[in-house]
Design a protein around this motif. Structure first.
Motif, short mmCIF file in Angstrom:
data_model
loop_
_atom_site.label_atom_id
_atom_site.label_comp_id
_atom_site.label_asym_id
_atom_site.label_seq_id
_atom_site.Cartn_x
_atom_site.Cartn_y
_atom_site.Cartn_z
N LEU A 61 0.57 -0.83 -0.21
CA LEU A 61 -0.10 0.21 0.23
C LEU A 61 1.43 1.57 0.44
CD1 LEU A 61 -2.89 -0.69 2.60
CD2 LEU A 61 -3.34 -0.86 0.08
N PRO A 64 0.47 7.18 -1.69
CA PRO A 64 0.12 8.47 -2.38
C PRO A 64 1.42 8.38 -3.26
CG PRO A 64 -1.39 9.23 -0.91
CD PRO A 64 -0.64 8.29 -0.76
N THR A 70 -0.08 2.23 -5.10
CA THR A 70 -1.91 1.87 -4.53
C THR A 70 -3.04 2.17 -4.23
OG1 THR A 70 -0.79 -0.36 -4.11
CG2 THR A 70 -2.75 -0.81 -3.67
N ARG A 71 -2.40 3.67 -4.07
CA ARG A 71 -3.17 4.72 -3.47
C ARG A 71 -3.27 6.27 -4.08
NH1 ARG A 71 -2.81 5.27 2.81
NH2 ARG A 71 -5.22 6.09 2.39
N ARG A 301 -7.13 -0.03 -8.09
CA ARG A 301 -6.05 -0.16 -6.60
C ARG A 301 -5.22 -1.86 -7.66
NH1 ARG A 301 -6.58 -1.20 -2.48
NH2 ARG A 301 -6.02 0.75 -1.02
N ASP A 401 -7.24 8.26 -1.50
CA ASP A 401 -8.36 6.49 -1.36
C ASP A 401 -8.83 6.43 0.11
OD1 ASP A 401 -7.75 3.97 -2.15
OD2 ASP A 401 -6.19 3.34 -0.84
N ALA A 404 -9.13 2.91 1.21
CA ALA A 404 -7.68 2.11 2.05
C ALA A 404 -8.20 1.59 3.63
CB ALA A 404 -6.65 2.89 1.99
N GLU A 410 -9.79 -4.47 0.83
CA GLU A 410 -7.92 -4.99 0.93
C GLU A 410 -8.01 -6.10 -0.26
OE1 GLU A 410 -5.49 -2.55 0.39
OE2 GLU A 410 -6.58 -0.88 1.14
#
Length: 558
Positions: A61, A64, A70-71, A301, A401, A404, A410
């Motif tokens: 993760l 960002p 992923t974020r 994602r 995100d 998350a 997830e």
């Protein structure tokens, strides 16, 4: 307490809850469904816990703007600026489409997205017999540079980015766009936008191909090379999962097959001598946003994370921008219904939320009446307002995100990534995407998923409101946008006028030089630009290339 003990405690409490409490209410809770699945047939558990997440936060993760993205690819995402609201539009002739573009820009749209008619998409002029009845129907008719000049009249190409959904003749439409910009006095380094330019998915799912794979890939890599030097802000390909999903794929298939296509383009570019850290920055993607809100957000994602790992580990990219999966999203046309068309506004809103929660860079929202016809101006405005309301009023853009950490999201992100990776591995073992397409593997996988979905609809295991449940009697729709056949006659007359007025010697010379270049190894883009500037038509240019490259004939998949 150690992490292992915490896991054991969660597992024990979950099993106790399931056996002692949930079991008492299970029969009543499951009256309407014997099985709960996503739109992609993934079984959904009754409850998700930390045990369902296999991702390690720091590895999978992170934050960002940092690997593996992923974020999100931007550190601030929508707190910095919203996604580009880019409504797909084009119909009839260039003048009508220009009016629609300017209307959308006046309503707050941020960028243009051009839909071309079928003759343009497969490289035929409007006066070709094969084009009869299709001119201007599903997009705008473009025959020569003169049409392109009208299409972008009074639209400043140094301030507006343009996406063009065009594949087999993508290099020709890009050449026209460059020529229009030059006529406006806009330098190459100020032009920004995207051409779809994704021929592999045409062989898989859509069918608007012209040339066989090898020369098609040459045109694509020639475009990569030319734009890297001449048009640095242009996205030279938009690898498209949208049409794969429209053909009936699952979410994991959409990701797996799309990224496998992306791998094929990267390999072709590397074989052509391009450097991964440079050209990969201009590779973008195009995904579908379907109805299953949380599965779709997880899909985006997962795609972003998987592509980052592919670029870093497989292709040894070191530039973070070369690892970023930047993508445009379009809401799912296949989910629109001809029945109770206002229900489509709700569907599109859900799909918009999925794309935004998944971190899209730009978005087109479909209009409520598109299952019946091209959208009316009123329907287009509602579709655009849907994006604007989500951006300005929903609150989902206030933090990056926001989903998350959801055990379900997830877990679904992990699962989609795993399944997509398995598809890529199978394709690699077949020798790559071209071999997988030729064998029919990809097409068959999509067909099986599409067939399963249709069976579930017929058996009412899956509900579409207004179609197989909650039906009503309703009158026909009178206020649809219809393209008059006179558009075809007017377009043909305009094409003949341009051909009569142009310098025929210049046309013949430019086409002759293009043919010689196609027979050799020169980059074709400068020759295509010269042909375009002579007002050679798209049909004349494509026919010149057909003489050298031939035409692709679809393999029969048994």
């Amino acid at each position: 307490m150690s992490h292992k003990k915490k896991e054991n405690t969660v597992t024990e409490k979950y099993n106790q809850w399931k056996n002692d409490i949930y079991k008492k209410f299970k029969d009543a809770a499951s009256e309407s469904k014997s099985e709960f699945t996503t739109a992609s047939f993934t079984t959904v558990k009754e409850l998700y816990t930390p045990d369902d997440i296999i991702s390690d936060y720091n590895e999978s993760l992170g934050f960002p703007g940092e690997f593996p993205f992923t974020r999100g690819i931007q550190p601030t995402m929508y707190r910095g600026k919203y996604w580009t609201m880019r409504q797909y539009a084009g119909f009839g002739n260039a003048r009508e489409s220009n009016n629609r573009f300017r209307y959308l820009l006046a309503q707050g749209q941020m960028g243009l997205s051009v839909a071309f008619d079928l003759p343009t998409q497969i490289g035929y002029d409007s006066d070709d017999p094969i084009a009869y009845g299709e001119v201007g129907k599903v997009g705008v008719a473009i025959d020569t540079l003169a049409d392109m000049e009208i299409l972008f009249d009074k639209i400043p190409l140094d301030r507006v980015s343009t996406s063009m959904t065009i594949n087999a003749p993508a290099s020709i439409l890009l050449a026209m766009y460059i020529a229009v910009a030059e006529k406006q006095g806009v330098s190459h380094d100020k032009i920004s936008g995207t051409i779809q330019n994704d021929i592999l998915k045409e062989y898989i799912a859509r069918g608007t191909y012209i040339f066989p794979p090898k020369p098609s890939l040459r045109l694509i890599t020639d475009t990569f090379k030319f734009c890297e030097k001449e048009i640095p802000r242009w996205n030279t390909i938009s690898v498209s999962g949208y049409h794969i999903r429209e053909a009936g794929s699952t979410a994991a298939q959409e990701v797996g097959f799309t990224l496998a296509n992306g791998i094929a383009y990267v390999e072709a570019a590397l074989n052509a001598g391009l450097k991964i850290d440079s050209f990969a920055q201009r590779v973008s993607f195009f995904f579908n946003s379907h109805n299953d809100l949380l599965e779709e957000a997880a899909k985006f994602r997962a795609a972003r994370r998987l592509w980052a790992r592919i670029m870093k580990e497989r292709f040894k990219a070191t530039n973070p921008r070369a690892m970023m999966l930047r993508f445009h999203t379009q809401t799912a046309g296949s989910t629109l219904t001809a029945q109770q068309i206002d229900n489509n506004i709700v569907r599109v809103t859900i799909q918009t939320l999925a794309a935004v929660l998944g971190g899209t860079q730009s978005l087109h929202t479909n209009s409520r009446d598109e299952a019946l016809a091209l959208p009316t101006e009123e329907s287009v405005m509602i579709a655009l307002r849907t994006q604007q309301i989500v951006a300005e009023e929903s609150g989902v853009t206030n933090t990056i995100d926001p989903l998350a950490g959801s055990y379900y999201v997830e877990s679904m992100t992990d699962l989609i990534e795993k399944e997509a990776e398995e598809y890529i591995s199978r394709i690699d073992k077949m020798g790559g995407m071209a071999s997988a397409i030729e064998s029919g593997f990809v097409q068959n996988e999509i067909q099986k998923s599409a067939y399963k979905f249709e069976l579930e609809l017929e058996e009412k295991k899956r509900i579409i409101v207004g179609v197989n449940k909650y039906r009503i009697d309703e009158p026909g729709q009178d206020d649809l946008l219809k393209i008059d056949m006179k558009v075809q006659d007017e377009q043909i007359a305009f094409l003949r006028k341009i051909k009569a007025e142009r310098n025929e010697k210049s046309v013949l010379n430019s086409l002759s030089e293009l043919k010689k270049a196609a027979e050799g190894n020169d980059n074709l883009i400068p020759f295509i630009i010269e042909a375009v500037k002579s007002y050679s038509s798209i049909g004349e240019i494509c026919n010149t290339l057909r003489e050298v490259f031939g035409e692709y004939k679809e393999h029969v998949i048994v």
